[in-house]
Design a protein around this motif. Structure first.
Motif, PDB file in Angstrom:
ATOM      1  N   TRP A 152     -61.890  54.742  23.530  1.00 56.50           N
ATOM      2  CA  TRP A 152     -62.480  56.063  23.303  1.00 56.50           C
ATOM      3  C   TRP A 152     -63.203  56.188  21.963  1.00 56.50           C
ATOM      4  CZ3 TRP A 152     -64.911  60.210  23.933  1.00 56.50           C
ATOM      5  CH2 TRP A 152     -64.763  61.332  23.115  1.00 56.50           C
ATOM      6  N   PRO A 153     -62.625  55.802  20.802  1.00 56.92           N
ATOM      7  CA  PRO A 153     -63.394  55.904  19.557  1.00 56.92           C
ATOM      8  C   PRO A 153     -64.685  55.103  19.577  1.00 56.92           C
ATOM      9  CG  PRO A 153     -61.064  55.543  19.094  1.00 56.92           C
ATOM     10  CD  PRO A 153     -61.255  55.316  20.560  1.00 56.92           C
ATOM     11  N   GLU A 154     -64.662  53.929  20.218  1.00 51.59           N
ATOM     12  CA  GLU A 154     -65.851  53.098  20.295  1.00 51.59           C
ATOM     13  C   GLU A 154     -66.938  53.782  21.135  1.00 51.59           C
ATOM     14  OE1 GLU A 154     -66.937  48.405  21.287  1.00 51.59           O
ATOM     15  OE2 GLU A 154     -65.060  49.285  21.992  1.00 51.59           O
ATOM     16  N   VAL A 155     -66.522  54.389  22.255  1.00 42.66           N
ATOM     17  CA  VAL A 155     -67.475  55.112  23.106  1.00 42.66           C
ATOM     18  C   VAL A 155     -68.044  56.312  22.365  1.00 42.66           C
ATOM     19  CG1 VAL A 155     -67.664  56.514  25.198  1.00 42.66           C
ATOM     20  CG2 VAL A 155     -66.435  54.326  25.258  1.00 42.66           C
ATOM     21  N   ARG A 156     -67.200  57.065  21.707  1.00 42.41           N
ATOM     22  CA  ARG A 156     -67.637  58.258  20.972  1.00 42.41           C
ATOM     23  C   ARG A 156     -68.643  57.898  19.887  1.00 42.41           C
ATOM     24  NH1 ARG A 156     -62.762  60.518  17.950  1.00 42.41           N
ATOM     25  NH2 ARG A 156     -63.224  58.607  16.776  1.00 42.41           N
ATOM     26  N   ASP A 157     -68.355  56.848  19.126  1.00 36.72           N
ATOM     27  CA  ASP A 157     -69.267  56.453  18.055  1.00 36.72           C
ATOM     28  C   ASP A 157     -70.585  55.924  18.609  1.00 36.72           C
ATOM     29  OD1 ASP A 157     -67.275  57.168  16.322  1.00 36.72           O
ATOM     30  OD2 ASP A 157     -66.567  55.107  15.973  1.00 36.72           O
ATOM     31  N   ALA A 207     -58.151  62.491  32.632  1.00 39.17           N
ATOM     32  CA  ALA A 207     -58.367  61.369  33.555  1.00 39.17           C
ATOM     33  C   ALA A 207     -57.042  60.702  33.862  1.00 39.17           C
ATOM     34  CB  ALA A 207     -59.340  60.353  32.942  1.00 39.17           C
ATOM     35  N   PRO A 208     -56.941  60.061  35.019  1.00 39.71           N
ATOM     36  CA  PRO A 208     -55.707  59.308  35.329  1.00 39.71           C
ATOM     37  C   PRO A 208     -55.519  58.165  34.331  1.00 39.71           C
ATOM     38  CG  PRO A 208     -57.094  59.589  37.285  1.00 39.71           C
ATOM     39  CD  PRO A 208     -57.916  60.003  36.115  1.00 39.71           C
ATOM     40  N   ASP A 209     -54.265  57.677  34.226  1.00 41.45           N
ATOM     41  CA  ASP A 209     -53.999  56.544  33.354  1.00 41.45           C
ATOM     42  C   ASP A 209     -54.859  55.354  33.780  1.00 41.45           C
ATOM     43  OD1 ASP A 209     -52.136  58.048  32.061  1.00 41.45           O
ATOM     44  OD2 ASP A 209     -50.389  57.107  33.004  1.00 41.45           O
ATOM     45  N   GLY A 210     -55.414  54.686  32.798  1.00 40.75           N
ATOM     46  CA  GLY A 210     -56.258  53.535  33.090  1.00 40.75           C
ATOM     47  C   GLY A 210     -57.725  53.869  33.255  1.00 40.75           C
ATOM     48  N   GLU A 211     -58.085  55.165  33.091  1.00 36.04           N
ATOM     49  CA  GLU A 211     -59.490  55.579  33.160  1.00 36.04           C
ATOM     50  C   GLU A 211     -59.846  56.352  31.896  1.00 36.04           C
ATOM     51  OE1 GLU A 211     -60.730  57.788  36.520  1.00 36.04           O
ATOM     52  OE2 GLU A 211     -60.060  56.296  38.000  1.00 36.04           O
ATOM     53  N   LEU A 212     -61.115  56.297  31.557  1.00 36.38           N
ATOM     54  CA  LEU A 212     -61.654  57.092  30.458  1.00 36.38           C
ATOM     55  C   LEU A 212     -62.850  57.872  30.988  1.00 36.38           C
ATOM     56  CD1 LEU A 212     -61.873  57.881  27.454  1.00 36.38           C
ATOM     57  CD2 LEU A 212     -63.277  55.832  27.109  1.00 36.38           C
ATOM     58  N   ARG A 213     -62.782  59.216  30.858  1.00 31.03           N
ATOM     59  CA  ARG A 213     -63.873  60.062  31.333  1.00 31.03           C
ATOM     60  C   ARG A 213     -64.427  60.873  30.160  1.00 31.03           C
ATOM     61  NH1 ARG A 213     -61.204  62.510  36.961  1.00 31.03           N
ATOM     62  NH2 ARG A 213     -61.104  60.497  38.075  1.00 31.03           N
ATOM     63  N   VAL A 214     -65.747  60.849  30.027  1.00 33.39           N
ATOM     64  CA  VAL A 214     -66.405  61.605  28.967  1.00 33.39           C
ATOM     65  C   VAL A 214     -67.561  62.418  29.591  1.00 33.39           C
ATOM     66  CG1 VAL A 214     -65.831  59.948  27.150  1.00 33.39           C
ATOM     67  CG2 VAL A 214     -67.942  59.665  28.420  1.00 33.39           C
ATOM     68  N   THR A 261     -48.528  66.733  16.218  1.00 34.45           N
ATOM     69  CA  THR A 261     -49.680  66.460  17.067  1.00 34.45           C
ATOM     70  C   THR A 261     -50.538  65.435  16.348  1.00 34.45           C
ATOM     71  OG1 THR A 261     -49.652  68.686  18.000  1.00 34.45           O
ATOM     72  CG2 THR A 261     -51.687  67.429  18.212  1.00 34.45           C
ATOM     73  N   VAL A 262     -50.679  64.259  16.951  1.00 26.93           N
ATOM     74  CA  VAL A 262     -51.424  63.177  16.308  1.00 26.93           C
ATOM     75  C   VAL A 262     -52.535  62.717  17.243  1.00 26.93           C
ATOM     76  CG1 VAL A 262     -49.374  62.424  15.053  1.00 26.93           C
ATOM     77  CG2 VAL A 262     -49.951  61.343  17.235  1.00 26.93           C
ATOM     78  N   GLU A 263     -53.577  62.146  16.654  1.00 32.36           N
ATOM     79  CA  GLU A 263     -54.629  61.538  17.465  1.00 32.36           C
ATOM     80  C   GLU A 263     -54.064  60.301  18.162  1.00 32.36           C
ATOM     81  OE1 GLU A 263     -58.248  60.746  15.452  1.00 32.36           O
ATOM     82  OE2 GLU A 263     -58.334  62.727  14.467  1.00 32.36           O
ATOM     83  N   THR A 264     -54.345  60.187  19.444  1.00 38.43           N
ATOM     84  CA  THR A 264     -53.788  59.080  20.229  1.00 38.43           C
ATOM     85  C   THR A 264     -54.321  57.729  19.764  1.00 38.43           C
ATOM     86  OG1 THR A 264     -53.615  60.557  22.132  1.00 38.43           O
ATOM     87  CG2 THR A 264     -53.455  58.199  22.563  1.00 38.43           C
ATOM     88  N   ALA A 265     -55.591  57.677  19.420  1.00 42.73           N
ATOM     89  CA  ALA A 265     -56.184  56.421  18.946  1.00 42.73           C
ATOM     90  C   ALA A 265     -55.686  56.127  17.538  1.00 42.73           C
ATOM     91  CB  ALA A 265     -57.707  56.517  18.956  1.00 42.73           C
ATOM     92  N   PRO A 266     -54.966  55.014  17.325  1.00 44.83           N
ATOM     93  CA  PRO A 266     -54.404  54.729  16.006  1.00 44.83           C
ATOM     94  C   PRO A 266     -55.442  54.188  15.031  1.00 44.83           C
ATOM     95  CG  PRO A 266     -53.863  52.955  17.494  1.00 44.83           C
ATOM     96  CD  PRO A 266     -54.603  53.985  18.312  1.00 44.83           C
ATOM     97  N   VAL A 267     -55.153  54.363  13.750  1.00 45.02           N
ATOM     98  CA  VAL A 267     -55.985  53.760  12.709  1.00 45.02           C
ATOM     99  C   VAL A 267     -55.685  52.266  12.623  1.00 45.02           C
ATOM    100  CG1 VAL A 267     -56.521  53.757  10.247  1.00 45.02           C
ATOM    101  CG2 VAL A 267     -56.041  55.918  11.408  1.00 45.02           C
ATOM    102  N   VAL A 268     -54.412  51.935  12.563  1.00 45.86           N
ATOM    103  CA  VAL A 268     -53.952  50.549  12.504  1.00 45.86           C
ATOM    104  C   VAL A 268     -52.744  50.428  13.434  1.00 45.86           C
ATOM    105  CG1 VAL A 268     -53.392  48.633  10.965  1.00 45.86           C
ATOM    106  CG2 VAL A 268     -54.543  50.624  10.042  1.00 45.86           C
ATOM    107  N   THR A 269     -52.548  49.253  14.026  1.00 45.68           N
ATOM    108  CA  THR A 269     -51.402  49.025  14.906  1.00 45.68           C
ATOM    109  C   THR A 269     -50.528  47.901  14.359  1.00 45.68           C
ATOM    110  OG1 THR A 269     -52.440  47.337  16.305  1.00 45.68           O
ATOM    111  CG2 THR A 269     -52.871  49.651  16.853  1.00 45.68           C
ATOM    112  N   GLY A 270     -49.329  47.802  14.939  1.00 43.53           N
ATOM    113  CA  GLY A 270     -48.409  46.757  14.533  1.00 43.53           C
ATOM    114  C   GLY A 270     -48.905  45.365  14.847  1.00 43.53           C
ATOM    115  N   GLU A 271     -49.888  45.240  15.726  1.00 42.36           N
ATOM    116  CA  GLU A 271     -50.437  43.922  16.037  1.00 42.36           C
ATOM    117  C   GLU A 271     -51.128  43.303  14.824  1.00 42.36           C
ATOM    118  OE1 GLU A 271     -52.957  44.196  19.391  1.00 42.36           O
ATOM    119  OE2 GLU A 271     -51.361  44.792  20.785  1.00 42.36           O
TER     120      GLU A 271
END
Length: 549
Positions: free
Chosen positions: A97-102, A115-122, A267-277
Motif C-alpha cells: 500500500w505505501p508503495e502504491v500510494r507514493d 478489501a478481503p484479506d490478500g487484496e488491495l483496493r484503491v 491506533t497505529v498505521e498498519t504499514a510498519p516503518v521497520v520490521t523485525g526482519e
C-alpha cells in the motif's frame, strides 16, 4: 590359497578397533551425556564449578559421540502444526500500500478501500486517470523468482470506474507458499536449538504442515511456548491513543491493545516503518533504571529507514509492536542514527531473555495452528528401552546358540564377528550422531538375525567343498570365493530397500532404514573379512589335517 596379506590384516583390525572405540561412550551413556552438555554450556556461557564437575565425568581425550535417543525412547513433546500461508498474502498487500500510494501521488490522490484479506483496493479521485494509473501500477510488478514461475509477474492489476484491485498472481502465491514453509522450518529449528534442546525432528508434511518432535522436553505446552509465538516485531507510526476497545481505526490502520496498561488501546498505521526482519541482533539487557529490557540492532537498510523516520518525526510517538500488542509507545526525542535501540516494558529477566531469543531467531512469516499435540513421558520411553533390550538380548542369545550348535568352532568365529558387528553398528551411528527410535531398535534386532546369513552361506559352501575330497585349506578358500556373489546380491537388494525407505519415509521409518542400512554394511564386512581373518589365524596356528563344519 588361504592367506591374507599383512596390510589387509592391519586394515581389518584397525577398522574393528576404531569402530568399537567410537561405540564405547554408549556403554556409559549418562556420564557422557552430562559431559557433552557441560562442554556445550561452558562454550556458550563460561565455566562454573558445577559445569566443570560434570565435564570431568568423562575424559576429554576419549570419543564422546552418542547415539541419541528418539522421542519414543526418551520421552518428549510431539506437535503437528499447520502454517497459515494466507497470512503472508495479507502482509504482502499491507506492505504494498505505501508503495502504491507514493507511485500514484503525483498523478492523482488515491484512497484505500475495504478489501478481503490478500487484496488491495484503491479508488482514484480522478477516474479519468485510470489508464495511466494502471500502467504505473503494472510497472511496479516484479518477475517471480522461481523456475516454475518464469516469465510471470508477482502481482495482478485490474480495475474499473476508478477502483483498482491488486492481488498476488497464482505463480507468486505458489512461490510465496514455498518460501513461507522453508522459512518457518528454519526459524522453528533455530528457536528450538537455541533454547538448548537436542536432536529435534522438524519435517514438512504435505503442502502446509510441519511435524515437530523434541526428545527430552517437558511437555507439549512448553514446546508451544517456544515456537508458537510469531514474535513479529514492528515499529509503527501512532495515529491516536484511547480506551475504547471498539473504536473504528479507519482503513489502513489497526487498533492494538497496550501490553503494559490494561484497557489502553493504540491506533497505529498498519504499514510498519521497520520490521523485525531487519534486525540483526537482540540481546537481554537492562535499562537506565536497572529493569530488564532487550537491546536491538538493525541492519543497514533498517537503520537507514529508522534513522530517517526519527529525524522527520521528532516529538511524535511511535509504537513498538510485538505480535499485535503495543509493548511501548515512546515519543521520539531526537534523531536516532546507527540503528540501535532498547525495548523496555514490565519484563522479568526470563521474559527479556526469551524475547531476545525469539527476535534473534527471526519472526515466523505466518501464524501456526496446532492440529495435534501430545506429551510422551520418560516412563513410557524407559519401558520402550527395556522392551527393546529384552528383544535384542533374546535375539542375540538365540543366534549365538544356533550358530554354535550348527557349526561348532566355526560358529564361535561367526559369534565373535557378530559381537564386533553390533559394536561397529553403534560406532557408525555415534559417528554421524544418529537418533535411535523404537523402529531403529527393530532394525538392530533384524540386523542381528541377518548378520549370520552370510556366514551360513559360506559355511554351507565349505561343507560342500569338503565333500569333493579337497583339502581343508582349499575348501575354506573356495567356500569364501563361491559364496561371495550370493552374499553381495542378497545384501545389495536389502540395502536398496533401506535407501528407498530413507528417501521416501520420515521420522521412525527413517530411523529403521538407517539402522538397517548400516547393519547391512557392517554385517557384510564382518562376514567377509572378520570371520575369514579369524579362520585364517586359527588355521595357520592349528594346521589341521581335516576340519568339521
Amino acid at each position: 590359497m588361504l592367506q591374507i596379506d599383512l596390510w589387509k590384516r592391519i586394515v581389518i583390525v584397525l577398522t574393528c578397533v576404531v569402530g568399537l572405540w567410537l561405540a564405547l561412550p554408549n556403554a556409559f551413556y549418562s556420564p557422557v551425556e552430562q559431559h557433552n552438555d557441560a562442554v556445550k554450556a561452558i562454550e556458550q556461557g563460561g565455566a562454573t564449578p558445577e559445569l566443570e564437575a560434570q565435564r570431568d565425568l568423562w575424559p576429554g581425550w576419549m570419543p564422546s559421540g552418542l547415539v541419541n535417543l528418539g522421542l519414543d525412547l526418551r520421552g518428549g513433546a510431539h506437535l503437528l502444526a499447520e502454517v497459515r500461508v494466507q497470512d503472508v498474502y495479507k502482509s504482502r498487500m499491507e506492505a504494498t500500500w505505501p508503495e502504491v500510494r507514493d507511485a500514484l501521488r503525483s498523478l492523482t490522490p488515491v484512497r484505500r478501500q475495504e478489501a478481503p484479506d490478500g487484496e488491495l483496493r484503491v479508488r482514484l479521485q480522478d477516474a479519468s486517470k485510470m489508464a495511466e494509473a494502471m500502467e504505473i501500477l503494472r510497472g511496479l510488478a516484479r518477475p517471480v523468482q522461481t523456475l516454475t514461475g518464469a516469465g510471470a509477474s508477482d502481482i495482478n492489476v485490474s480495475g474499473n470506474d476508478g477502483l483498482i484491485t491488486i492481488t498476488l498472481s497464482d505463480a507468486e502465491k505458489q512461490a510465496t507458499d514455498e518460501r513461507t514453509m522453508q522459512q518457518s522450518l528454519e526459524i522453528i529449528r533455530r528457536r528450538i536449538d537455541e533454547v538448548g534442546t537436542r536432536e529435534p525432528t522438524i519435517q514438512r508434511q504435505g503442502s502446509d504442515r510441519i511435524l515437530i518432535q523434541v526428545p527430552g522436553i517437558g511437555s507439549a505446552a512448553e514446546l508451544k511456548a517456544i515456537i508458537g509465538t510469531t514474535a513479529q516485531l514492528t515499529f509503527n507510526p501512532v495515529v491516536s491513543r484511547g480506551t475504547d476497545a471498539n473504536a473504528n481505526p479507519g482503513i489502513g490502520n489497526s487498533l492494538l491493545p497496550s501490553l503494559d496498561n490494561e484497557g489502553e488501546y493504540y491506533t497505529v498505521e498498519t504499514a510498519p516503518v521497520v520490521t523485525g526482519e531487519e534486525l540483526v541482533d537482540a540481546q537481554p539487557s537492562f535499562d537506565q533504571n536497572g529493569s530488564p529490557a532487550v537491546s536491538f540492532r538493525f541492519d543497514t537498510t533498517g537503520a537507514r529507514k529508522f534513522g530517517k523516520y526519527t529525524a522527520e518525526n521528532i516529538g511524535s510517538p511511535f509504537a513498538i509492536v510485538l505480535d499485535d500488542e503495543v509493548i511501548s509507545a515512546p515519543v521520539i526525542q531526537s534523531h536516532i542514527p546507527g540503528g540501535s535501540g532498547i525495548i523496555t516494558g514490565n519484563f522479568t529477566v526470563e521474559e527479556s531473555t526469551n524475547l531476545a531469543v525469539l527476535l534473534r531467531a527471526g519472526a515466523l512469516p505466518a501464524g501456526l495452528d496446532f492440529l495435534e499435540e501430545r506429551t510422551i513421558g520418560p516412563e513410557l520411553g524407559q519401558d520402550s528401552i527395556d522392551a527393546g533390550k529384552v528383544a535384542t538380548i533374546v535375539a542375540f542369545v538365540a543366534v549365538l546358540a544356533f550358530m554354535f550348535m550348527s557349526y561348532g568352532l566355526f560358529g564361535i568365529f561367526a559369534n565373535i564377528a557378530l559381537v564386533i558387528n553390533v559394536g561397529l553398528l553403534f560406532g557408525l551411528l555415534s559417528l554421524i550422531g544418529a537418533t535411535l527410535t523404537l523402529p531403529g531398535i527393530a532394525g538392530i534386532v533384524l540386523t542381528v538375525g541377518m548378520a549370520v546369513d552370510a556366514n551360513v552361506l559360506i559355511f554351507e559352501r565349505i561343507r560342500e567343498e569338503l565333500k569333493t575330497a579337497k583339502g581343508p585349506a582349499r575348501a575354506i578358500a573356495l567356500g569364501y570365493e563361491k559364496a561371495l556373489s550370493a552374499i553381495v546380491d542378497a545384501n545389495i537388494t536389502t540395502l536398496i530397500t533401506a535407501v528407498i525407505l530413507f528417501a521416501m519415509g520420515s521420522g521412525p521409518v527413517r530411523g529403521f532404514a538407517i539402522t538397517l542400512g548400516f547393519g547391512i554394511i557392517t554385517s557384510v564386512f564382518t562376514a567377509i573379512f572378520v570371520t575369514r581373518l579369524l579362520v585364517v589365524i586359527w588355521f595357520e596356528r592349528a594346521r589341521p589335517k581335516t576340519i568339521e563344519v
